[in-house]
Write an enzyme that holds these catalytic residues in place. Structure first.
Site, PDB file in Angstrom:
ATOM      1  N   LYS A 160       0.849  -1.200   0.000  1.00 24.30           N
ATOM      2  CA  LYS A 160       0.000   0.000   0.000  1.00 24.30           C
ATOM      3  C   LYS A 160       0.878   1.241   0.000  1.00 24.30           C
ATOM      4  O   LYS A 160       1.934   1.265   0.645  1.00 24.30           O
ATOM      5  CB  LYS A 160      -0.898  -0.018   1.245  1.00 24.30           C
ATOM      6  N   SER A 212      -9.723   1.971   2.843  1.00 25.65           N
ATOM      7  CA  SER A 212      -8.836   2.696   1.965  1.00 25.65           C
ATOM      8  C   SER A 212      -7.829   1.822   1.220  1.00 25.65           C
ATOM      9  O   SER A 212      -7.248   2.274   0.248  1.00 25.65           O
ATOM     10  CB  SER A 212      -8.088   3.761   2.770  1.00 25.65           C
ATOM     11  N   SER A 265      -9.838  -0.435   7.021  1.00 26.18           N
ATOM     12  CA  SER A 265      -9.292  -0.304   5.662  1.00 26.18           C
ATOM     13  C   SER A 265      -8.657  -1.548   5.072  1.00 26.18           C
ATOM     14  O   SER A 265      -8.361  -1.571   3.885  1.00 26.18           O
ATOM     15  CB  SER A 265      -8.283   0.832   5.609  1.00 26.18           C
TER      16      SER A 265
HETATM   17  N1  GLN Z   1     -13.125   4.553   6.418  1.00 26.16           N
HETATM   18  C1  GLN Z   1     -12.393   4.879   7.589  1.00 26.16           C
HETATM   19  C2  GLN Z   1     -11.865   6.297   7.502  1.00 26.16           C
HETATM   20  O1  GLN Z   1     -12.070   6.925   6.507  1.00 26.16           O
HETATM   21  C3  GLN Z   1     -11.279   3.893   7.814  1.00 26.16           C
HETATM   22  C4  GLN Z   1     -10.069   4.147   7.024  1.00 26.16           C
HETATM   23  C5  GLN Z   1      -8.914   3.303   7.410  1.00 26.16           C
HETATM   24  O2  GLN Z   1      -9.027   2.281   8.062  1.00 26.16           O
HETATM   25  N2  GLN Z   1      -7.745   3.786   7.039  1.00 26.16           N
HETATM   26  O3  GLN Z   1     -11.282   6.800   8.418  1.00 26.16           O
END
Ligand code: GLN
Length: 490
Positions: free
Chosen positions: A79, A154, A178
């Protein structure tokens, strides 16, 4: 033989037996990515030359007998918020459009030590803020199961490239779901480890008290092998924990007899898609048939997880992202008058809308006068959520539920309504607030043919319980691949 249809461990075995060369495997991954990237766009950066070079080096180490691990020589993806020395790391943000880290994250070093060949860096929501990979400054990633749908986020890129079989595994990061949510949307398996298990050194921080790196792969065994390779105590990360045990593979047994599984009633209320509910309940009864004791219970406080998370994560983000100011590295506005304007313009132009929204929210809840009302209250809520889980784990070995209220939404659908997008995190974020480990694995598909994920949550440091239950459940299913993973091979 089609190399890319193999799992990571299968590929590792064939490399060990000299049925496949490491360079051959890397080339297969690169060719496939080249063929599919114009459609999927799971990568921000592909590093063909670097991958071939490290493949040659790793082949030598394998031949010499220095590298013997199960993943040695297997190509993978990382990532783009995880630093890779000498390889562009953008967090899918314009503000880091030219950032080439002078060091690698400890997680990357650990994987390299295990013989990983990094093919490239995967697309994500900008700074990991989002649930669809649509907030990337470098374009959207498509869901390999249906190109009109998002891959989730994400870590959408990391999950899409595994589903499309461009690589057999990848690393993602999970601050509020995410790894798990895009794994569920893309029909692959992902683990968010107990907080402190994988070093955060070199993971570009979003919400430091919640962030954890973890594996994404085609099945539970692969994820387990990756977790064993990536987990380590690291004194460079002050929240790293020296665990008693880093053995996860001994939990790969098809036996859940007597295992106590709790299903939170509050996870099955309003807002949960019928197909998701049916698939998750069916998974629970399969585990019950296999001898687990399944029971419903009230977890409570579920409704407070989202507000607490968005206050805490944004507060930490506003502080973490203060370092991107156009001075030291990354994007600097081309025209400005004086230092203040330079900061202002660099940050205004460098960050996207979602990141700005979080910085503003975070700065607000931390400002004097509001600190007690919002930030402290959120921290107290977090402590209560942890207590509720502690109570549950006094009774149950694992908690079972959905990963997300629905399957992958259509592209563009979530962008207009951030609150709706935040609500989609309801089943994943409490896990981060409590620091718990959790796994997402495929358990069915909805009427549109989109994958549905099953989430198993364990107590802190009890990954082995969720791995055992996940492995047992997985034995009852075939791995399903999207058409795109079949088509491109003909
Ligand atoms: N959707 C969540 C956020 O926008 C989780 C994102 C994540 O785990 N990085 O914060």
């Amino acid at each position: 033989m089609d190399i890319m249809s193999l799992t990571a461990l299968e590929m590792g075995r064939k490399i060990k037996n000299k049925e496949i060369g490491v360079v051959e495997a890397a080339k297969a991954a690169l060719d496939r990515s080249e063929a599919l990237e114009s459609i999927v766009h799971g990568f921000v950066t592909l590093d063909g030359e670097g991958a071939i070079r490290s493949a040659q080096r790793i082949q030598k180490l394998i031949d010499e007998g220095t590298l013997t691990g199960p993943l040695a020589g297997v190509p993978m993806a990382v990532k783009d918020n995880i630093c890779t020395k000498g390889l562009l790391t953008t967090c899918s943000s314009k503000i880091l459009y030219n950032f080439v880290p002078p060091y690698s994250a400890q997680a990357v070093l650990n994987m390299e030590k295990a013989g990983a060949v990094i093919i490239g860096k995967t697309n994500m929501d900008e700074f990991a803020m989002g649930s669809t990979t649509e907030t990337s400054a470098y374009g959207v990633t498509r869901n390999p199961w249906n190109m009109d749908h998002v891959p989730g986020g994400s870590s959408g890129g990391s999950c899409a490239v595994v589903a499309s079989e461009e690589v057999s595994y990848s690393l993602g990061s999970d601050t509020g779901g995410s790894i798990r949510q895009p794994s569920s949307f893309c029909g692959v398996t992902g683990i968010k480890p107990t907080y402190g298990t994988v070093s955060r050194y070199g993971l570009i921080a979003y919400g430091s008290s919640l962030d954890q790196i973890g594996p994404v792969a085609k099945n539970v065994s692969d994820c387990t092998a990756i977790l064993e390779a990536v987990a380590s105590f690291d004194k460079k990360d002050s929240t790293s924990v020296l665990r008693e045990n880093y053995d996860f593979s001994s939990a790969l047994v098809d036996d859940v007899k007597g295992m106590k599984i709790g299903i939170p009633r509050d996870y099955f209320g309003q807002g949960l898609d019928e197909d998701v509910k049916a698939a998750v309940m069916a998974a629970a009864s399969i585990l019950e048939q296999k001898g687990a004791i399944v029971e419903e219970f009230d977890l409570s406080l579920t409704e407070y997880a989202i507000p607490a998370y968005y206050v805490i994560a944004s507060a930490e983000a506003s502080s973490n992202l203060a370092r991107f100011d156009g001075v030291k590295y990354g994007y600097r506005a081309p025209e400005f008058e004086g230092l203040h304007e330079m900061y202002k313009k660099s940050r205004s132009q460098g960050f996207g809308a979602e990141v700005k929204r979080r910085i503003m929210l975070g700065s607000f809840v931390l400002s004097s006068g509001y600190y007690d009302a919002y930030y402290l209250k959120a921290l107290r809520t977090k402590a209560l959520i942890k207590e509720a889980f502690d109570k549950a784990f006094a009774k149950y070995d694992i908690i079972l539920g959905p990963v997300a209220p629905s399957t992958a939404p259509r592209l563009g659908e979530s962008l207009t309504d951030p609150i709706k997008m935040y609500l989609g995190d309801i089943y994943t974020i409490a896990v981060n607030l409590a620091g718990l480990p959790a796994i997402s694995l495929p358990c069915g598909r909805d009427k549109k043919g989109l994958p549905i994920g099953l989430q198993l949550i364990g107590d802190c440091f009890k990954e082995n319980n969720i791995i055992r239950a996940a492995y047992s459940f997985e034995q009852t299913r075939e791995y399903e691949r999207p058409e795109i993973a079949k088509e491109e091979r003909r």
